[in-house]
Design an enzyme around this catalytic site. Sequence first.
Site, PDB file in Angstrom:
ATOM      1  N   ASP A  43      55.666  37.453  30.430  1.00  0.00           N
ATOM      2  CA  ASP A  43      55.907  38.864  30.755  1.00  0.00           C
ATOM      3  C   ASP A  43      56.925  39.464  29.776  1.00  0.00           C
ATOM      4  O   ASP A  43      57.224  40.658  29.834  1.00  0.00           O
ATOM      5  CB  ASP A  43      56.313  39.057  32.219  1.00  0.00           C
ATOM      6  CG  ASP A  43      57.555  38.278  32.615  1.00  0.00           C
ATOM      7  OD1 ASP A  43      58.119  37.562  31.763  1.00  0.00           O
ATOM      8  OD2 ASP A  43      57.969  38.392  33.790  1.00  0.00           O
ATOM      9  N   SER A  44      57.400  38.641  28.821  1.00  0.00           N
ATOM     10  CA  SER A  44      58.163  39.174  27.687  1.00  0.00           C
ATOM     11  C   SER A  44      57.330  40.207  26.940  1.00  0.00           C
ATOM     12  O   SER A  44      57.862  40.975  26.136  1.00  0.00           O
ATOM     13  CB  SER A  44      58.573  38.048  26.733  1.00  0.00           C
ATOM     14  OG  SER A  44      57.465  37.269  26.375  1.00  0.00           O
ATOM     15  N   ASP A  82      52.370  34.270  33.185  1.00  0.00           N
ATOM     16  CA  ASP A  82      53.451  34.652  34.103  1.00  0.00           C
ATOM     17  C   ASP A  82      52.942  35.528  35.240  1.00  0.00           C
ATOM     18  O   ASP A  82      52.231  36.515  34.984  1.00  0.00           O
ATOM     19  CB  ASP A  82      54.490  35.497  33.347  1.00  0.00           C
ATOM     20  CG  ASP A  82      55.612  34.676  32.750  1.00  0.00           C
ATOM     21  OD1 ASP A  82      55.905  33.590  33.283  1.00  0.00           O
ATOM     22  OD2 ASP A  82      56.195  35.131  31.749  1.00  0.00           O
ATOM     23  N   LYS A 110      52.945  30.676  35.940  1.00  0.00           N
ATOM     24  CA  LYS A 110      54.413  30.494  35.854  1.00  0.00           C
ATOM     25  C   LYS A 110      55.121  31.494  36.766  1.00  0.00           C
ATOM     26  O   LYS A 110      54.776  32.678  36.777  1.00  0.00           O
ATOM     27  CB  LYS A 110      54.910  30.632  34.411  1.00  0.00           C
ATOM     28  CG  LYS A 110      56.423  30.393  34.292  1.00  0.00           C
ATOM     29  CD  LYS A 110      56.864  30.089  32.867  1.00  0.00           C
ATOM     30  CE  LYS A 110      57.090  31.273  31.991  1.00  0.00           C
ATOM     31  NZ  LYS A 110      58.120  32.242  32.480  1.00  0.00           N
ATOM     32  N   GLU A 112      59.228  32.480  38.408  1.00  0.00           N
ATOM     33  CA  GLU A 112      60.666  32.324  38.167  1.00  0.00           C
ATOM     34  C   GLU A 112      61.407  32.157  39.481  1.00  0.00           C
ATOM     35  O   GLU A 112      61.178  32.927  40.424  1.00  0.00           O
ATOM     36  CB  GLU A 112      61.208  33.568  37.446  1.00  0.00           C
ATOM     37  CG  GLU A 112      60.612  33.779  36.068  1.00  0.00           C
ATOM     38  CD  GLU A 112      61.233  34.961  35.332  1.00  0.00           C
ATOM     39  OE1 GLU A 112      62.193  35.569  35.843  1.00  0.00           O
ATOM     40  OE2 GLU A 112      60.744  35.265  34.226  1.00  0.00           O
ATOM     41  N   GLU A 179      65.463  27.869  30.676  1.00  0.00           N
ATOM     42  CA  GLU A 179      65.869  28.845  29.661  1.00  0.00           C
ATOM     43  C   GLU A 179      67.381  29.017  29.648  1.00  0.00           C
ATOM     44  O   GLU A 179      68.009  29.266  30.700  1.00  0.00           O
ATOM     45  CB  GLU A 179      65.195  30.200  29.941  1.00  0.00           C
ATOM     46  CG  GLU A 179      65.620  31.273  28.938  1.00  0.00           C
ATOM     47  CD  GLU A 179      64.772  32.531  28.946  1.00  0.00           C
ATOM     48  OE1 GLU A 179      63.755  32.584  29.669  1.00  0.00           O
ATOM     49  OE2 GLU A 179      65.134  33.468  28.216  1.00  0.00           O
TER      50      GLU A 179
HETATM   51  O1  KIV Z   1      58.078  35.723  29.256  1.00  0.00           O
HETATM   52  C1  KIV Z   1      58.414  34.863  28.421  1.00  0.00           C
HETATM   53  O2  KIV Z   1      58.193  34.993  27.212  1.00  0.00           O
HETATM   54  C2  KIV Z   1      59.089  33.664  28.905  1.00  0.00           C
HETATM   55  C3  KIV Z   1      59.640  32.713  27.877  1.00  0.00           C
HETATM   56  C4  KIV Z   1      60.884  33.247  27.306  1.00  0.00           C
HETATM   57  C5  KIV Z   1      59.820  31.345  28.414  1.00  0.00           C
HETATM   58  O3  KIV Z   1      59.199  33.469  30.073  1.00  0.00           O
END
Ligand code: KIV
Length: 266
Positions: A43-44, A82, A110, A112, A179
């Site tokens: 989600d970056s 994510d 994924k 969090e 992280e």
């Molecule tokens: O969203 C993302 O890119 C991440 C990485 C930094 C692990 O969660």
Amino acid sequence: MTTLSTLNKFKKDGTKFTCLTCYDSMFARMMDKAQIDTILIGDSLGMVVQGHDSTLPVTVNDMAYHTANIARSNKHALILADLPFMSYVTLPEAIANSRQLMQAGAHVIKVEGGSELCELVTTLAQAGTPTCVHLGLTPQSVNVFGGYKIQGRGDEAADKLLADAKAVVDAGAALLVLECVPAALAKTVTDAVAVPVIGIGAGADTDGQVLVMHDMLGMVHGRVPRFVHDFLTDERNSARSIEGAFALYQQSVRDRSFPTEQHQFS
Ligand code: KIV
């Protein structure tokens, strides 16, 4: 093709593996050529693709769109996607949103958090959906942390992170991401759990490494994080090509020349 079994074998053998974030087809094809082991549709993308200043505005539909682009174009990597901010607060929402991402082509979802995710992790595992739990600096909680800060410093925070990691693995998590935590804590966690652990800013002792693709190609807006290396302009990438940068990253993680002490926190 990389599977969870491949990564489990890598952990047993001590073979370090790669992960890169990716959001579109052409880069996914180049990562296929470089044999990058795993791809994260992170989600970056909210920050590096959409121009937001956090990951919070990203939607499940955004994630599904980018996941489908990658799944069409890369057949080698294990694909992680994510679940974005507030899309897994309740179990029914989490199940429906995970289904959307798995049907778009993800192999692993994924999320969090920590031990509060145990019920979700078990439910998804029973429904055929492996999870990767992201601990440490979890960007969806930036407003709780009051900024993007190193996590797990001090005995109490380190003990909590280790306990969270063990709890989600006991609940059925297939992978962990750590992280921005001290390298020594990342080693403790990696040694303590049976599943592969992927690190970013977590030192050299995790089983795998992940970087945001734009960062490792030198495309950084603002301050360059300590854990980033620019593989595009690295002199070992003699062609200074993107494909060369991916290949050099793959080689450097495998032969343990990346990351070094200069990329880690204590
Ligand atoms: O969203 C993302 O890119 C991440 C990485 C930094 C692990 O969660």
